[in-house]
Design an enzyme around this catalytic site. Structure first.
Site, short mmCIF file in Angstrom:
data_model
loop_
_atom_site.label_atom_id
_atom_site.label_comp_id
_atom_site.label_asym_id
_atom_site.label_seq_id
_atom_site.Cartn_x
_atom_site.Cartn_y
_atom_site.Cartn_z
N CYS A 1 0.81 -1.16 -0.03
CA CYS A 1 0.00 -0.13 -0.20
C CYS A 1 0.58 1.30 -0.10
O CYS A 1 0.78 2.10 -0.74
CB CYS A 1 -0.92 -0.14 0.99
SG CYS A 1 -1.89 1.57 1.55
N LYS B 1 0.12 5.21 -6.15
CA LYS B 1 -0.90 5.42 -7.11
C LYS B 1 -2.00 6.43 -7.10
O LYS B 1 -1.99 7.46 -7.95
CB LYS B 1 -1.62 4.23 -6.96
CG LYS B 1 -2.92 4.05 -8.05
CD LYS B 1 -4.32 4.49 -7.56
CE LYS B 1 -4.59 4.09 -6.13
NZ LYS B 1 -5.20 2.69 -5.89
N TYR C 1 -9.05 -3.26 -10.99
CA TYR C 1 -8.92 -2.19 -10.27
C TYR C 1 -7.51 -1.56 -10.71
O TYR C 1 -7.64 -0.24 -11.19
CB TYR C 1 -8.55 -2.45 -8.75
CG TYR C 1 -9.72 -2.73 -7.95
CD1 TYR C 1 -10.06 -1.57 -7.20
CD2 TYR C 1 -10.05 -4.06 -7.83
CE1 TYR C 1 -10.79 -1.88 -6.21
CE2 TYR C 1 -11.05 -4.22 -6.68
CZ TYR C 1 -11.56 -3.07 -5.99
OH TYR C 1 -12.49 -3.27 -4.88
N GLU D 1 -7.24 2.31 -13.09
CA GLU D 1 -6.52 3.23 -12.40
C GLU D 1 -5.29 3.84 -13.01
O GLU D 1 -5.22 4.84 -13.53
CB GLU D 1 -6.14 2.89 -11.00
CG GLU D 1 -7.47 2.53 -10.10
CD GLU D 1 -7.07 2.26 -8.50
OE1 GLU D 1 -7.93 2.26 -7.82
OE2 GLU D 1 -5.87 1.79 -8.33
N HIS E 1 -26.77 20.98 0.03
CA HIS E 1 -26.93 21.57 -1.10
C HIS E 1 -25.97 22.77 -1.50
O HIS E 1 -25.71 23.30 -0.77
CB HIS E 1 -28.35 22.24 -1.28
CG HIS E 1 -28.69 22.69 -2.53
ND1 HIS E 1 -29.13 21.72 -3.57
CD2 HIS E 1 -29.02 24.12 -3.10
CE1 HIS E 1 -29.44 22.54 -4.71
NE2 HIS E 1 -29.55 23.66 -4.41
N GLU F 1 -26.07 14.92 -2.10
CA GLU F 1 -27.76 15.10 -1.73
C GLU F 1 -28.46 14.37 -2.46
O GLU F 1 -29.79 13.78 -2.34
CB GLU F 1 -28.16 16.61 -1.88
CG GLU F 1 -28.19 17.19 -3.15
CD GLU F 1 -28.37 18.72 -3.26
OE1 GLU F 1 -29.66 19.10 -2.36
OE2 GLU F 1 -28.02 19.45 -3.98
P1 NDP Z 1 -8.27 -7.68 -10.31
O1 NDP Z 1 -8.28 -9.12 -10.02
O2 NDP Z 1 -9.18 -6.45 -10.03
O3 NDP Z 1 -8.19 -7.68 -11.93
C1 NDP Z 1 -7.60 -8.56 -12.89
C2 NDP Z 1 -7.92 -8.30 -14.29
O4 NDP Z 1 -7.10 -9.06 -15.07
C3 NDP Z 1 -9.40 -8.80 -14.65
O5 NDP Z 1 -9.83 -7.85 -15.65
C4 NDP Z 1 -9.20 -10.16 -15.05
O6 NDP Z 1 -10.28 -10.39 -16.09
C5 NDP Z 1 -7.83 -10.00 -15.92
N1 NDP Z 1 -7.30 -11.29 -16.16
C6 NDP Z 1 -6.83 -12.13 -15.57
N2 NDP Z 1 -6.16 -13.07 -15.95
C7 NDP Z 1 -5.85 -12.63 -17.25
C8 NDP Z 1 -5.28 -13.36 -18.27
N3 NDP Z 1 -4.38 -14.49 -18.13
N4 NDP Z 1 -5.37 -12.67 -19.59
C9 NDP Z 1 -6.08 -11.48 -19.54
N5 NDP Z 1 -6.76 -11.10 -18.56
C10 NDP Z 1 -6.92 -11.40 -17.33
O7 NDP Z 1 -6.60 -7.47 -10.10
P2 NDP Z 1 -5.60 -6.15 -10.26
O8 NDP Z 1 -4.26 -6.83 -10.84
O9 NDP Z 1 -6.02 -4.90 -10.90
O10 NDP Z 1 -5.82 -5.84 -8.80
C11 NDP Z 1 -5.17 -6.89 -7.56
C12 NDP Z 1 -5.91 -6.61 -6.39
O11 NDP Z 1 -5.33 -5.53 -5.90
C13 NDP Z 1 -7.53 -6.25 -6.50
O12 NDP Z 1 -8.35 -7.43 -6.51
C14 NDP Z 1 -7.74 -5.26 -5.35
O13 NDP Z 1 -8.35 -6.00 -4.25
C15 NDP Z 1 -6.57 -4.63 -5.19
N6 NDP Z 1 -6.43 -3.24 -5.37
C16 NDP Z 1 -7.44 -2.52 -4.86
C17 NDP Z 1 -7.28 -1.11 -5.03
C18 NDP Z 1 -8.44 -0.09 -4.65
O14 NDP Z 1 -8.86 -0.63 -3.50
N7 NDP Z 1 -8.42 1.09 -5.16
C19 NDP Z 1 -6.61 -0.42 -6.29
C20 NDP Z 1 -5.65 -1.50 -6.64
C21 NDP Z 1 -5.50 -3.02 -6.62
P3 NDP Z 1 -11.55 -11.21 -15.55
O15 NDP Z 1 -12.11 -10.00 -15.13
O16 NDP Z 1 -12.11 -11.59 -17.11
O17 NDP Z 1 -11.23 -12.18 -14.80
#
Ligand code: NDP
Length: 458
Positions: A42, A50, A176, A180, A435, A440
């Site tokens: 984090c 980030k 996510y 972002e 407001h 709201e």
């Molecule tokens: P996520 O699990 O959120 O997303 C992974 C993405 O990658 C999905 O779109 C998934 O597709 C895709 N994917 C997975 N495997 C493949 C593949 N082999 N080929 C192509 N696409 C693929 O992971 P992130 O890496 O974005 O983030 C990890 C974690 O970190 C999050 O789950 C979150 O909990 C945490 N995080 C939280 C944040 C916040 O609170 N603001 C900010 C950043 C991270 P599909 O949907 O089709 O499975």
């Protein structure tokens, strides 16, 4: 048997530090091992850096919007190296704060890679330490699929420290991190393409939010290739050429993968000790009290691959310290957990999505509003904010609140209190709004969205 410590925490990220400080405050003898920088994902390579980059990107919108309010200025010029240097200085300062907090709490920091020897012994840099309890707060790391050319791609780790802003970035993934960073790069002036294997971004979020996000991102010039998978990546003289599984071609001068994260559970003796891991994800299996399958060994945060959010890791860590060292048993399971995505526009969500609510409740009512924020009337920005409440008709309880638009995380953070308290729609309606604000709208939603069947019959 007398142990060196009452608690030995492995991993000085948000969860590990929170548990260690709280335990030390109750008089426990605590050590915490870390093999990288203190602060963890984090602080060092996640949420905090980030968000600083997200702020930087939003200034581009602010500068554009200012014209509608009478400001005249020459086109602003951004310095990526300047931003990265400022961000790095802040992260170094924060790391210092974390180190001070641990020292002042009386938790001893041991720097080096830890390995479990047995259920009460940890080895760090060749030295063995014994402890009554061991806490695994070991986090996770980005994972990428194994395809030819994957060695050329960057993850969010490197994206935070690029020497220069790439001109043309291609981001694989729609979660996510992907959305972002798409907002960051696009806001700072790069051309951005996203490649997702499904139809929409942000799997797991409410469908209205997902559709709206894609529309807003496209309006900001981001190209989203849906139902597309990358087969291989080739390095060209300048940049990269990507072949899709369907036989297409894409190109970019920087390829970033944000395809999920995996717990850091290999190579430190967990399986050898009999700690049960999920065979697919490698996550440490824990019960509602953060207990692993081995007595006196606990795990929290991303290593357990449950919610993977900083505040949940902190809550789990503090609950464990209360349970072990303050005769105040608190379960680590959390019912209402708000979440935010710092995309552009931002998203906030708490409670159930419409899809989840339909599956779990007999009848639900949906309230939704789509409006142009007041600021956009003068800025001329073509953007809309979407808000949605999901209500259980039988109990009148608000099951979910979702928002995409400026300040969504801040607004949903407040509404999370209401949902945690089990607020009803009537109580929302009785609440006086402020407001003129976007918030709201959440307390003035009166018209139900027609039910799917009734809608079809219209
Ligand atoms: P996520 O699990 O959120 O997303 C992974 C993405 O990658 C999905 O779109 C998934 O597709 C895709 N994917 C997975 N495997 C493949 C593949 N082999 N080929 C192509 N696409 C693929 O992971 P992130 O890496 O974005 O983030 C990890 C974690 O970190 C999050 O789950 C979150 O909990 C945490 N995080 C939280 C944040 C916040 O609170 N603001 C900010 C950043 C991270 P599909 O949907 O089709 O499975």
């Amino acid at each position: 048997m007398a142990y060196d410590f009452d608690l030995f925490t492995i991993g000085a990220g948000s969860g590990g530090v929170a548990a260690s400080r709280r335990a030390a405050r109750y008089g426990a003898r605590v050590a915490i091992a870390e093999h990288s920088r203190v602060g963890g994902t984090c602080v060092i390579r996640g949420c905090v850096p980030k968000k600083l980059l997200v702020y930087a990107a939003h200034f581009a919108d602010e500068a554009e919007d200012a014209a509608g309010f009478g400001w005249r200025m020459s086109p602003p010029v951004h310095s990526w190296p300047g931003l990265i240097a400022a961000k790095n200085a802040e992260i170094t300062r924060l790391e210092g704060v974390y180190r001070t907090m641990l020292r002042e709490a009386g938790a001893g920091l041991i720097e080096g890679t830890a390995k479990l020897i047995d259920a009460h012994t940890v080895e760090v840099a060749g030295k063995r330490h014994t402890a009554a309890n061991i806490l695994l707060a070991i986090g996770g790391h980005p994972v990428t699929p194994k395809i030819p050319g994957i060695e050329y791609v960057i993850s969010s780790n490197e994206a935070l420290d690029l020497p220069a802003l790439p001109r043309n970035v291609l981001i694989v993934g729609g979660g996510y991190i992907a959305v972002e960073f798409a907002g960051i790069f696009a806001g700072l002036g790069a051309q951005v393409q996203m490649v997702i294997r499904g139809d929409e971004l942000l799997n797991g979020f409410d469908d209205d939010i997902r559709v709206h996000l894609a529309r807003e991102m496209r309006a900001r010039g981001i190209v989203i290739h849906t139902r597309t998978e990358i087969a291989s990546i080739e390095k060209e003289r300048e940049g990269f050429n990507l072949a899709t599984k369907a036989g297409g071609e894409l190109s970019a001068d920087c390829v970033m993968y944000a395809t999920g994260r995996r717990p850091n559970t290999t190579g430190m003796g967990l399986a050898e000790l009999g700690i049960a891991l999920d065979p697919e994800s490698g996550a440490i299996k824990v019960d509602d009290w953060s207990r692993t399958s081995v007595p006196n060994v606990y795990a929290i945060g991303d290593a357990t691959d449950m919610l993977n959010l900083t505040p949940t890791a902190i809550a789990e860590g503090r609950a464990l310290a209360e349970t072990l060292f303050n005769h105040n048993p608190i379960s680590a399971r959390l019912e209402v957990v708000p979440t935010a995505v710092f995309s552009n526009p931002t998203i906030g969500a708490v409670g159930l999505t419409e899809r989840e609510a339909r599956a779990a409740h007999a009848t639900i009512d949906i309230y939704r509003t789509l409006f142009r924020p007041l600021k956009a009337t003068l800025s001329g920005r073509d953007e809309k904010t979407l808000m949605k409440l999901i209500v259980d008709r039988a109990s009148d309880k608000v099951l979910g609140a979702h928002m995409i638009g400026p300040d969504a995380p801040e607004i949903i953070g407040g509404l999370a209190v209401a949902l945690t308290c089990g607020a009803t729609k009537k109580q929302f309606d009785r609440t006086i709004g402020i407001h003129p604000t976007a918030s709201e709208e959440f307390v003035t939603l009166r018209t139900k969205v027609p039910e799917p069947k009734a809608k079809a019959a219209e």
